[in-house]
Scaffold this active site. Structure first.
Site, PDB file in Angstrom:
ATOM      1  N   ASP A   1     -15.882   7.566  54.356  1.00  0.00           N
ATOM      2  CA  ASP A   1     -16.074   8.891  54.059  1.00  0.00           C
ATOM      3  C   ASP A   1     -17.152   9.145  52.321  1.00  0.00           C
ATOM      4  O   ASP A   1     -15.934   9.071  51.513  1.00  0.00           O
ATOM      5  CB  ASP A   1     -15.449   9.861  54.176  1.00  0.00           C
ATOM      6  CG  ASP A   1     -15.803  10.905  54.063  1.00  0.00           C
ATOM      7  OD1 ASP A   1     -17.080  11.132  53.050  1.00  0.00           O
ATOM      8  OD2 ASP A   1     -15.625  11.821  54.715  1.00  0.00           O
ATOM      9  N   VAL A   2     -18.288   9.296  51.795  1.00  0.00           N
ATOM     10  CA  VAL A   2     -17.924   9.203  50.536  1.00  0.00           C
ATOM     11  C   VAL A   2     -17.729  10.387  49.662  1.00  0.00           C
ATOM     12  O   VAL A   2     -17.769  10.308  48.443  1.00  0.00           O
ATOM     13  CB  VAL A   2     -19.770   9.268  49.987  1.00  0.00           C
ATOM     14  CG1 VAL A   2     -20.812   7.253  50.640  1.00  0.00           C
ATOM     15  CG2 VAL A   2     -20.545  10.722  50.519  1.00  0.00           C
TER      16      VAL A   2
ATOM     17  N   ASN B   1     -27.269   6.405  49.292  1.00  0.00           N
ATOM     18  CA  ASN B   1     -28.325   7.199  49.852  1.00  0.00           C
ATOM     19  C   ASN B   1     -27.568   8.193  51.036  1.00  0.00           C
ATOM     20  O   ASN B   1     -28.292   9.104  51.722  1.00  0.00           O
ATOM     21  CB  ASN B   1     -28.452   5.858  50.617  1.00  0.00           C
ATOM     22  CG  ASN B   1     -29.537   6.511  51.981  1.00  0.00           C
ATOM     23  OD1 ASN B   1     -30.857   7.413  52.878  1.00  0.00           O
ATOM     24  ND2 ASN B   1     -28.831   6.226  53.584  1.00  0.00           N
TER      25      ASN B   1
ATOM     26  N   TYR C   1     -28.928  21.864  50.565  1.00  0.00           N
ATOM     27  CA  TYR C   1     -29.866  20.633  50.248  1.00  0.00           C
ATOM     28  C   TYR C   1     -31.220  20.386  48.772  1.00  0.00           C
ATOM     29  O   TYR C   1     -30.590  19.129  48.149  1.00  0.00           O
ATOM     30  CB  TYR C   1     -30.221  20.432  51.424  1.00  0.00           C
ATOM     31  CG  TYR C   1     -31.244  18.920  51.432  1.00  0.00           C
ATOM     32  CD1 TYR C   1     -30.203  17.731  52.014  1.00  0.00           C
ATOM     33  CD2 TYR C   1     -32.800  19.154  50.975  1.00  0.00           C
ATOM     34  CE1 TYR C   1     -31.422  16.947  52.146  1.00  0.00           C
ATOM     35  CE2 TYR C   1     -33.341  17.598  51.552  1.00  0.00           C
ATOM     36  CZ  TYR C   1     -32.367  16.992  50.929  1.00  0.00           C
ATOM     37  OH  TYR C   1     -33.274  15.434  51.812  1.00  0.00           O
TER      38      TYR C   1
ATOM     39  N   LYS D   1     -30.135  18.273  45.276  1.00  0.00           N
ATOM     40  CA  LYS D   1     -31.142  17.202  45.433  1.00  0.00           C
ATOM     41  C   LYS D   1     -31.952  17.502  43.417  1.00  0.00           C
ATOM     42  O   LYS D   1     -32.182  16.177  42.958  1.00  0.00           O
ATOM     43  CB  LYS D   1     -32.449  17.347  46.399  1.00  0.00           C
ATOM     44  CG  LYS D   1     -32.051  16.293  47.618  1.00  0.00           C
ATOM     45  CD  LYS D   1     -31.585  15.275  46.937  1.00  0.00           C
ATOM     46  CE  LYS D   1     -30.923  14.633  49.015  1.00  0.00           C
ATOM     47  NZ  LYS D   1     -30.257  12.984  49.325  1.00  0.00           N
TER      48      LYS D   1
END
Length: 274
Positions: free
Chosen positions: A83-84, A110, A179, A183
């Site tokens: 789990d990053v 990613n 999101y 980004k």
């Protein structure tokens, strides 16, 4: 490679030479791919494995990572449940890579999530915002830091980090604040790491992707909310084209860097007014 496929290409000398050259470009190189259990991460991991890379597959579900590894049964892969957003998981991931492979040449950063779709900004729960930030930005930071430390310390020194951005790093969709914000932040991380990595032979770039055909974008083919309030289907592109682009970036010599690349479905409503 299946026997039948081998017998087919053995008649075509130039084709074999091309395939051998592609494998040689990746032979002996080590990559970490996060979010490798599905979608873009799976496609990139498979592309690298087929090109001769050894790949550590990182993701939250062990069964999907094993399914990715099974697509290239002769490939040198290592599945690490990660789990990053959890620092201890990320530390364990890079410890496992160091123990198994001894070095690291590439991180494809990613792993990500879009978050709850269609929720107006004023109704967005804080927990939903935090989940997207923890995965897309904090997770990218933790993995980049783990890769950076290993690339700086190893001998020979250096390596490459490729962050998966998005065309949302340039132009948002409706109801996409978490999101889009992450980004945009990822672009800042890419630029900062690209500068800091110069002294250590660490090249850092970003790929911004629009409408690759994955489970995450399946709804776009039936209808996606547009800026004018209408819902309309959008074209998608083959995720394999994204994977080939990432591999091209990865296999450049460290003296060259594709810092920002945009690959998108040609006819999607992005450029101009759609």
């Amino acid at each position: 490679m299946p026997d039948g496929a081998f017998r087919t290409v053995v008649r075509c000398g130039p084709m074999i030479a091309k395939q051998n050259a592609e494998v040689d470009a990746g032979r002996g190189k080590i990559a970490v791919v996060t979010g490798a259990g599905s979608g873009i991460g799976r496609a990139v991991a498979v592309e690298l494995l087929r090109a001769g890379w050894s790949v550590a597959l990182a993701g939250r579900r062990a069964e999907t990572l094993e399914a990715t590894a099974a697509l290239v049964p002769e490939g040198a892969s290592l599945a690490v449940r990660t789990d990053v957003s959890r620092p201890d998981d990320v530390t364990a991931l890079f410890d496992a890579v160091r123990e198994r492979f001894g070095r690291l040449d590439l991180l494809f950063n990613n792993a990500g999530t879009f978050g709850p779709g269609g929720v107006p900004f004023e109704e967005l729960p804080y927990d939903a915002w935090r989940h997207v930030v923890d995965t897309n930005l904090n997770g990218a930071f933790l993995c980049a830091q783990g890769a950076y430390r290993q690339m700086k310390e190893q001998d020979p020194r250096g390596g490459r980090i490729i962050n998966n951005g998005s065309i949302s790093a340039h132009t948002p969709r409706p109801h996409s604040a978490p999101y889009t914000a992450t980004k945009h932040a990822l672009t800042g991380l890419t630029k900062s790491l690209s500068l800091d990595g110069r002294a250590y032979g660490i090249a850092v770039g970003q790929i911004d992707i629009g409408n690759a055909a994955t489970d995450m974008t399946a709804r776009m083919q039936t209808g996606a909310l547009q800026a004018n309030g209408e819902t309309a289907p959008e074209p998608v592109m083959d995720v394999a084209d994204v994977a080939r682009t990432v591999r091209h970036m990865a296999e450049l010599p460290l003296e060259a860097n594709m810092q920002f690349v945009t690959v998108l479905a040609t006819a999607m409503p992005y450029v101009g007014r759609g």
